[in-house]
Design a protein around this motif. Structure first.
Motif, mmCIF file in Angstrom:
data_model
loop_
_atom_site.group_PDB
_atom_site.id
_atom_site.type_symbol
_atom_site.label_atom_id
_atom_site.label_comp_id
_atom_site.label_asym_id
_atom_site.label_seq_id
_atom_site.Cartn_x
_atom_site.Cartn_y
_atom_site.Cartn_z
ATOM 1 N N ILE A 1 0.829 -1.205 0.000
ATOM 2 C CA ILE A 1 0.000 0.000 0.000
ATOM 3 C C ILE A 1 0.863 1.255 0.000
ATOM 4 N N MET A 2 1.942 1.260 0.760
ATOM 5 C CA MET A 2 2.827 2.428 0.779
ATOM 6 C C MET A 2 3.479 2.636 -0.584
ATOM 7 N N LEU B 1 2.304 1.612 -3.500
ATOM 8 C CA LEU B 1 1.244 2.024 -4.410
ATOM 9 C C LEU B 1 0.886 3.496 -4.223
ATOM 10 N N SER B 2 0.866 3.955 -2.980
ATOM 11 C CA SER B 2 0.547 5.370 -2.741
ATOM 12 C C SER B 2 1.627 6.281 -3.312
ATOM 13 N N LEU B 3 2.888 5.865 -3.249
ATOM 14 C CA LEU B 3 3.963 6.645 -3.864
ATOM 15 C C LEU B 3 3.814 6.701 -5.380
ATOM 16 N N VAL C 1 0.998 6.329 -7.145
ATOM 17 C CA VAL C 1 -0.175 7.144 -7.480
ATOM 18 C C VAL C 1 0.135 8.626 -7.280
ATOM 19 N N ASN C 2 0.779 8.956 -6.184
ATOM 20 C CA ASN C 2 1.127 10.350 -5.915
ATOM 21 C C ASN C 2 2.045 10.910 -6.995
ATOM 22 N N SER C 3 3.054 10.142 -7.380
ATOM 23 C CA SER C 3 3.990 10.597 -8.411
ATOM 24 C C SER C 3 3.334 10.675 -9.784
#
Length: 107
Positions: free
Chosen positions: A48-49, A51-53, A55-57
């Motif tokens: 999840i961490m 994936l969040s990076l 998506v954010n990028s």
């Protein structure tokens, strides 16, 4: 405390904390046993961490929306990944998709 000392102190404290976290894994590997449920939780948290990076990028640039070319390039990379393409093909495909869209005027 002078203004130059404070950032150096913060950098050293963060470096020491990072080193401690990285050293804890090999040092505690044989001494600490985790339940299967906790192991699954840690695995999911890492995914999840990451994936969040991604998506954010892919979606943000400087606090605002990055435009459509970048997320569509990332989507092209995902399609190529799930099609089991080699890594260089994935990278080139994603870059070509984003560059092609930008060349067509899609920001």
């Amino acid at each position: 405390m002078s203004s130059a000392v404070m950032p150096i102190t913060a950098i050293l404290a963060l470096a020491a904390g990072t080193f401690a976290f990285r050293a804890a894994g090999p040092l505690l590997h044989g001494r600490l046993s985790l339940s299967p449920a906790l192991q699954r939780l840690f695995t999911m948290a890492a995914v999840i961490m990451l994936l969040s990076l991604v998506v954010n990028s892919a979606l943000l640039d400087g606090g605002g929306f990055a435009g459509w070319a970048r997320p569509l390039g990332v989507a092209a990379a995902a399609v190529l990944y799930f099609a089991k393409m080699p890594f260089p093909v994935i990278v080139i495909g994603a870059a070509a998709t984003a560059a092609g869209l930008r060349a067509l005027g899609v920001a």
